[in-house]
Enzyme design. Structure first.
Site, mmCIF file in Angstrom:
data_model
loop_
_atom_site.group_PDB
_atom_site.id
_atom_site.type_symbol
_atom_site.label_atom_id
_atom_site.label_comp_id
_atom_site.label_asym_id
_atom_site.label_seq_id
_atom_site.Cartn_x
_atom_site.Cartn_y
_atom_site.Cartn_z
ATOM 1 N N LYS A 226 0.506 -1.078 0.462
ATOM 2 C CA LYS A 226 0.034 0.384 -0.481
ATOM 3 C C LYS A 226 0.739 1.311 0.120
ATOM 4 C CE LYS A 226 -3.397 2.664 2.826
ATOM 5 N NZ LYS A 226 -3.922 2.902 4.329
ATOM 6 N N ASP A 231 -2.645 10.201 3.637
ATOM 7 C CA ASP A 231 -3.587 9.731 4.215
ATOM 8 C C ASP A 231 -4.426 11.016 5.178
ATOM 9 O OD1 ASP A 231 -6.672 8.438 4.151
ATOM 10 O OD2 ASP A 231 -6.085 6.456 5.728
ATOM 11 N N LYS A 238 -10.169 13.139 8.300
ATOM 12 C CA LYS A 238 -9.899 12.166 9.418
ATOM 13 C C LYS A 238 -9.778 13.813 10.810
ATOM 14 C CE LYS A 238 -6.773 8.592 8.326
ATOM 15 N NZ LYS A 238 -6.795 7.617 8.476
ATOM 16 N N ASP A 249 1.584 6.053 5.838
ATOM 17 C CA ASP A 249 0.188 5.202 4.943
ATOM 18 C C ASP A 249 0.748 5.136 3.589
ATOM 19 O OD1 ASP A 249 -1.862 4.511 5.913
ATOM 20 O OD2 ASP A 249 -2.941 5.630 4.754
ATOM 21 N N ASP A 308 -12.499 7.311 3.319
ATOM 22 C CA ASP A 308 -11.057 7.091 4.445
ATOM 23 C C ASP A 308 -10.682 5.120 4.351
ATOM 24 O OD1 ASP A 308 -9.154 7.349 6.238
ATOM 25 O OD2 ASP A 308 -9.972 8.195 7.950
ATOM 26 N N GLU A 310 -9.192 3.836 1.891
ATOM 27 C CA GLU A 310 -8.834 3.440 0.882
ATOM 28 C C GLU A 310 -7.987 2.390 0.417
ATOM 29 O OE1 GLU A 310 -7.963 4.886 2.870
ATOM 30 O OE2 GLU A 310 -5.295 4.944 3.270
ATOM 31 N N ARG A 312 -7.643 -0.371 0.901
ATOM 32 C CA ARG A 312 -7.985 -1.631 0.449
ATOM 33 C C ARG A 312 -8.804 -1.522 -1.138
ATOM 34 N NH1 ARG A 312 -12.540 -2.977 5.194
ATOM 35 N NH2 ARG A 312 -10.910 -1.226 6.283
HETATM 36 N N1 BES Z 1 -4.126 4.010 6.775
HETATM 37 C C1 BES Z 1 -5.711 4.046 7.529
HETATM 38 C C2 BES Z 1 -5.097 3.116 8.891
HETATM 39 C C3 BES Z 1 -4.442 3.564 9.854
HETATM 40 C C4 BES Z 1 -4.822 4.593 10.836
HETATM 41 C C5 BES Z 1 -3.641 2.540 10.036
HETATM 42 C C6 BES Z 1 -3.721 4.675 12.085
HETATM 43 C C7 BES Z 1 -2.337 2.817 11.123
HETATM 44 C C8 BES Z 1 -2.350 3.515 12.050
HETATM 45 C C9 BES Z 1 -6.367 3.988 6.730
HETATM 46 O O1 BES Z 1 -6.586 4.335 5.853
HETATM 47 C C10 BES Z 1 -7.936 3.469 7.187
HETATM 48 O O2 BES Z 1 -8.463 5.230 7.779
HETATM 49 N N2 BES Z 1 -8.734 2.917 7.889
HETATM 50 C C11 BES Z 1 -10.364 3.129 8.466
HETATM 51 C C12 BES Z 1 -11.072 2.613 7.727
HETATM 52 C C13 BES Z 1 -12.484 2.950 7.867
HETATM 53 C C14 BES Z 1 -12.742 3.595 7.692
HETATM 54 C C15 BES Z 1 -13.117 1.657 8.159
HETATM 55 C C16 BES Z 1 -9.953 2.577 10.291
HETATM 56 O O3 BES Z 1 -9.072 1.764 10.737
HETATM 57 O O4 BES Z 1 -10.152 3.876 10.234
HETATM 58 ZN ZN ZN Z 2 -4.443 4.732 4.604
HETATM 59 MN MN MN Z 3 -7.652 5.709 5.421
#
Ligand code: BES
Ligand code: ZN
Ligand code: MN
Length: 462
Positions: A226, A231, A238, A249, A308, A310, A312
């Site tokens: 990834k 992000d 966020k 990210d 958010d 994104e 996956r």
């Molecule tokens: N990059 C983030 C996940 C992340 C956050 C990894 C903090 C490590 C530390 C990812 O893109 C994300 O924002 N995921 C969301 C998914 C949700 C919206 C279903 C999450 O985990 O809150």
């Molecule tokens: Zn992310």
């Molecule tokens: Mn995200």
């Protein structure tokens, strides 16, 4: 980061460093004789974990070092010497079996990110090692880890999709590989609609990097990382606390490049392929939206639950590509969910696979490489959480409750992999929250050393 810090010198006359605990301190001081005992008393050295005692000769030149180490100290504890010793050449008085870990910990601790500041000007300690340490292999590991840490630590202002792509180009050029880059609207023509959708809101065009190295008829190992250079969360923006660290990210891409670097430097007999979707999840009038339905490379329509989530999406298109030539092994790494951190914390990334043999092998190699990992389940019953009313699938948990966030993300990805003999997914953090031995604060290449250990064992060279 490496060569000057550790050197081969079997008959080393370097200053001996004695790891010692509280129980062994008195005896060791006695055997050293001279001033050692008095010095320990005046400086309060008792062999407490982390304490350092430099013992000088009559002229004041150091002749020995004592380093306090608790019984059953965690791996890499000796690595802290890299930060605690003054400049000079040292050798470790420890069992041959402990030399490799100590040297690895020492070198991993020595890392500094100096792009935006003057390098430290005080002289740095150097560790002299003997036959017990495979310096070439250590060098391959350190080069890879150093690359990943530098990439993660570089802020998004200086590491956009183009610069991340350049890093892959340079790495593969250095090892005689080939790289194809698909950029901007060409992603639509070439069939990567979700990479395009996630990256299109940024002024810095999205890219897909597809790099190969090694002989055609070797086992096919494909790595997917990834590469979200920043992000913001997109329109589902966020909060500032969640955005603060999001330059990391692209940690999955960085870890994948670290592993690729190790594999190529070691010349493992594999056909290596690295696929990196490199995008910025930004906000503008052209941003993709909650409720949109995206087409995907695989032909599955995907309803957007939250912009958010994104990672996956871009991984799904990249994994679909990876899967097309039915590789022996597909590995993806991603800073994918906050939920993984809730479950296991920052130091223990979960991995997912249906391949039982691979899972148990990996657990073993993770321990051997001091690169901890923990298996989590691809729990199929939760697939229903991804149901959509208007598309083939939703990419987030639509059940309303935030259950099993890391698992549902893994299950979503699993829909895009069919032909690969083995698929393994890593939900990494890519960051050390605090300084610890071998694990300096900042970007980290999680899972790369464990996987290198496993691959080097599975595919030994000539
Ligand atoms: N990059 C983030 C996940 C992340 C956050 C990894 C903090 C490590 C530390 C990812 O893109 C994300 O924002 N995921 C969301 C998914 C949700 C919206 C279903 C999450 O985990 O809150
Ligand atoms: Zn992310
Ligand atoms: Mn995200």
């Amino acid at each position: 980061m490496r060569s000057s810090l550790i050197a081969f010198d079997p008959a080393s006359t370097a200053i001996p460093v004695h790891p010692v605990d509280r129980d062994g301190t008195a005896g060791l001081l006695q055997s050293l004789g001279g001033m050692a005992h008095v010095l320990a008393q005046t400086s309060g050295f008792e062999g407490t974990a982390g304490q350092v005692l430099l013992v000088p000769d009559a002229e004041g030149a150091p002749v020995a070092v004592l380093f306090g180490v608790a019984k059953d100290a965690p791996p890499f504890t000796l690595g802290d010497l890299a930060r605690k010793l003054p400049g000079g050449d040292y050798r470790l008085v420890c069992a041959p079996g402990e030399q490799h870990d100590a040297a690895l910990g020492f070198a991993l601790s020595s890392y500094r990110f100096d792009r935006y500041r003057k390098p430290a000007d005080k002289p740095r300690p150097r560790l002299m090692v003997g036959e017990g340490v495979d310096l070439a292999r250590l060098g391959h590991i350190l080069d890879g880890v150093g690359l990943a840490r530098d990439l993660v630590n570089t802020p998004a202002s200086d590491l956009g999709p183009a610069e991340l792509t350049d890093a892959a180009l340079k790495l593969f050029a250095d090892h005689g590989g080939r790289v194809r880059v698909i950029e901007g609207d060409a992603l639509l023509d070439e069939g990567f609609p979700m990479v395009h959708a996630v990256g299109r809101a940024s002024d810095r065009a999205p890219r897909l990097v597809d790099a190969v190295w090694g002989e055609e008829d070797h086992p096919k190992v494909t790595l997917v990382g990834k590469g979200v250079v920043f992000d913001t969360g997109g329109l589902d923006i966020k909060p500032s606390s969640g955005m603060a660290l999001m330059k990391k990210d692209m940690g999955g891409a960085a870890s994948v490049l670290a592993l690729a670097s190790m594999v190529m430097a070691a010349g493992l007999p594999v056909r290596l392929r690295v696929i990196i979707p490199a995008v910025e999840n930004a906000i503008s009038g052209s941003a993709f939206r909650p409720g949109d339905v995206l087409a995907s490379r695989k032909g599955i329509s995907v309803e957007i639950g939250n912009t958010d989530a994104e990672g996956r999406l871009i991984l799904a298109d990249a994994l679909a590509l990876a899967d097309e030539d039915a590789p022996d092994l597909v590995i993806d790494m991603a800073t994918l969910t906050g939920a993984a951190r809730v479950a296991l914390g920052p130091d223990l990334p979960p991995f997912y696979t249906d391949d039982e043999d691979f899972a148990s092998d990996l657990a073993r190699h993770a321990e051997a490489a001091r690169d901890p990992l923990w298996r989590m389940p691809l729990w199929r019953p939760y697939e229903s959480y991804l149901d959509s009313r208007i598309a083939d699938i939703n990419h987030i948990n639509t059940s309303g409750a935030g259950f099993a966030g890391s698992i549902t993300a893994a299950l979503f990805l699993s829909r895009f992999v069919e032909k690969a003999a083995t698929w393994v997914h890593f939900d990494i953090y890519g960051w050390n929250p605090a300084d610890r031995p071998g694990r300096p604060q900042g970007g980290e290449a999680q899972a790369a050393r464990a996987l290198f250990d496993l691959l080097a064992n599975r595919y030994p060279g000539r």
